[in-house]
Design a protein around this motif. Sequence first.
Motif, PDB file in Angstrom:
ATOM      1  N   MET A  10       0.863  -1.179   0.000  1.00 21.98           N
ATOM      2  CA  MET A  10       0.000   0.000   0.000  1.00 21.98           C
ATOM      3  C   MET A  10       0.902   1.233   0.000  1.00 21.98           C
ATOM      4  N   SER A  11       0.379   2.330  -0.439  1.00 18.15           N
ATOM      5  CA  SER A  11       1.141   3.563  -0.519  1.00 18.15           C
ATOM      6  C   SER A  11       1.678   3.977   0.851  1.00 18.15           C
ATOM      7  N   LEU A  12       2.977   4.157   0.922  1.00 20.98           N
ATOM      8  CA  LEU A  12       3.607   4.591   2.164  1.00 20.98           C
ATOM      9  C   LEU A  12       3.123   5.984   2.561  1.00 20.98           C
ATOM     10  N   GLN A  13       2.940   6.853   1.583  1.00 17.75           N
ATOM     11  CA  GLN A  13       2.473   8.217   1.863  1.00 17.75           C
ATOM     12  C   GLN A  13       1.071   8.206   2.459  1.00 17.75           C
ATOM     13  N   LYS A  14       0.195   7.367   1.919  1.00 21.71           N
ATOM     14  CA  LYS A  14      -1.164   7.280   2.448  1.00 21.71           C
ATOM     15  C   LYS A  14      -1.147   6.752   3.873  1.00 21.71           C
ATOM     16  N   GLN A  15      -0.329   5.760   4.130  1.00 21.00           N
ATOM     17  CA  GLN A  15      -0.256   5.198   5.470  1.00 21.00           C
ATOM     18  C   GLN A  15       0.327   6.212   6.454  1.00 21.00           C
ATOM     19  N   THR A  16       1.267   7.016   6.006  1.00 21.17           N
ATOM     20  CA  THR A  16       1.827   8.067   6.853  1.00 21.17           C
ATOM     21  C   THR A  16       0.747   9.090   7.209  1.00 21.17           C
ATOM     22  N   ARG A  17      -0.094   9.436   6.245  1.00 18.87           N
ATOM     23  CA  ARG A  17      -1.204  10.363   6.514  1.00 18.87           C
ATOM     24  C   ARG A  17      -2.177   9.760   7.531  1.00 18.87           C
ATOM     25  N   LEU A  18      -2.454   8.458   7.408  1.00 17.63           N
ATOM     26  CA  LEU A  18      -3.340   7.796   8.360  1.00 17.63           C
ATOM     27  C   LEU A  18      -2.757   7.820   9.772  1.00 17.63           C
ATOM     28  N   LEU A  19      -1.447   7.684   9.878  1.00 18.69           N
ATOM     29  CA  LEU A  19      -0.808   7.705  11.188  1.00 18.69           C
ATOM     30  C   LEU A  19      -0.925   9.076  11.846  1.00 18.69           C
ATOM     31  N   ARG A  20      -1.002  10.120  11.051  1.00 18.04           N
ATOM     32  CA  ARG A  20      -1.151  11.466  11.612  1.00 18.04           C
ATOM     33  C   ARG A  20      -2.484  11.641  12.331  1.00 18.04           C
ATOM     34  N   ARG A  21      -3.423  10.736  12.093  1.00 18.94           N
ATOM     35  CA  ARG A  21      -4.715  10.782  12.789  1.00 18.94           C
ATOM     36  C   ARG A  21      -4.608  10.170  14.187  1.00 18.94           C
ATOM     37  N   GLN A  22      -3.411   9.768  14.550  1.00 19.28           N
ATOM     38  CA  GLN A  22      -3.069   9.265  15.878  1.00 19.28           C
ATOM     39  C   GLN A  22      -3.918   8.075  16.328  1.00 19.28           C
ATOM     40  N   PRO A  23      -3.721   6.933  15.679  1.00 20.63           N
ATOM     41  CA  PRO A  23      -4.502   5.749  16.054  1.00 20.63           C
ATOM     42  C   PRO A  23      -4.151   5.257  17.451  1.00 20.63           C
ATOM     43  N   GLN A  24      -5.134   4.689  18.101  1.00 20.38           N
ATOM     44  CA  GLN A  24      -4.919   4.047  19.392  1.00 20.38           C
ATOM     45  C   GLN A  24      -4.555   2.582  19.212  1.00 20.38           C
ATOM     46  N   LEU A  25      -4.921   2.040  18.076  1.00 24.34           N
ATOM     47  CA  LEU A  25      -4.634   0.653  17.741  1.00 24.34           C
ATOM     48  C   LEU A  25      -3.901   0.649  16.408  1.00 24.34           C
ATOM     49  N   LEU A  26      -2.716   0.052  16.403  1.00 24.23           N
ATOM     50  CA  LEU A  26      -1.916  -0.001  15.186  1.00 24.23           C
ATOM     51  C   LEU A  26      -1.652  -1.451  14.835  1.00 24.23           C
ATOM     52  N   ILE A  27      -2.006  -1.836  13.611  1.00 29.38           N
ATOM     53  CA  ILE A  27      -1.803  -3.187  13.099  1.00 29.38           C
ATOM     54  C   ILE A  27      -0.850  -3.058  11.926  1.00 29.38           C
ATOM     55  N   GLY A  28       0.188  -3.866  11.905  1.00 28.33           N
ATOM     56  CA  GLY A  28       1.122  -3.742  10.797  1.00 28.33           C
ATOM     57  C   GLY A  28       1.999  -4.957  10.616  1.00 28.33           C
ATOM     58  N   THR A  29       2.547  -5.039   9.426  1.00 28.16           N
ATOM     59  CA  THR A  29       3.518  -6.085   9.137  1.00 28.16           C
ATOM     60  C   THR A  29       4.878  -5.614   9.650  1.00 28.16           C
ATOM     61  N   PRO A  30       5.733  -6.535  10.043  1.00 29.35           N
ATOM     62  CA  PRO A  30       7.038  -6.151  10.590  1.00 29.35           C
ATOM     63  C   PRO A  30       7.854  -5.268   9.647  1.00 29.35           C
ATOM     64  N   GLY A  31       7.856  -5.597   8.370  1.00 31.34           N
ATOM     65  CA  GLY A  31       8.631  -4.819   7.411  1.00 31.34           C
ATOM     66  C   GLY A  31       8.163  -3.380   7.295  1.00 31.34           C
ATOM     67  N   ARG A  32       6.853  -3.181   7.218  1.00 29.58           N
ATOM     68  CA  ARG A  32       6.324  -1.820   7.086  1.00 29.58           C
ATOM     69  C   ARG A  32       6.509  -1.034   8.377  1.00 29.58           C
ATOM     70  N   LEU A  33       6.282  -1.683   9.526  1.00 34.37           N
ATOM     71  CA  LEU A  33       6.501  -0.998  10.796  1.00 34.37           C
ATOM     72  C   LEU A  33       7.964  -0.599  10.955  1.00 34.37           C
ATOM     73  N   ALA A  34       8.871  -1.492  10.578  1.00 32.42           N
ATOM     74  CA  ALA A  34      10.297  -1.173  10.665  1.00 32.42           C
ATOM     75  C   ALA A  34      10.622   0.027   9.783  1.00 32.42           C
ATOM     76  N   ALA A  35      10.061   0.060   8.580  1.00 29.58           N
ATOM     77  CA  ALA A  35      10.309   1.187   7.670  1.00 29.58           C
ATOM     78  C   ALA A  35       9.768   2.487   8.262  1.00 29.58           C
ATOM     79  N   LEU A  36       8.563   2.447   8.796  1.00 29.82           N
ATOM     80  CA  LEU A  36       7.954   3.653   9.351  1.00 29.82           C
ATOM     81  C   LEU A  36       8.650   4.116  10.633  1.00 29.82           C
ATOM     82  N   LEU A  37       9.340   3.228  11.296  1.00 27.47           N
ATOM     83  CA  LEU A  37      10.113   3.598  12.476  1.00 27.47           C
ATOM     84  C   LEU A  37      11.515   4.078  12.109  1.00 27.47           C
TER      85      LEU A  37
END
Length: 93
Positions: A10-37
């Motif tokens: 999925m688009s990294l930019q779109k997911q970054t925008r979704l994270l700005r909404r400050q989720p209380q529950l985050l579900i992710g694959t290890p690779g994508r979470l590692a990249a976003l961290l």
Amino acid sequence: VFATCVVGGMSLQKQTRLLRRQPQLLIGTPGRLAALLGLGKDAENERSDWLVSSLRTIRHLVLDEADRLVESGHFRELDQILSKVYEALQRQN
């Protein structure tokens, strides 16, 4: 409760925008979470500053693809992700 799912393919930019909404529950694959961290190869461009700075406010973190975590190379990603979470929790206390 606001939840966000971050996965590869999925688009990294779109997911970054979704994270700005400050989720209380985050579900992710290890690779994508590692990249976003900021733990990936292109850390400067993939890192989500909100996620890194707000790890201590996430109430639940679900790692998808648990079977892949035990495969070669993915255990390191899990260790890096959990290290970031623990560091954030220690800074809070």
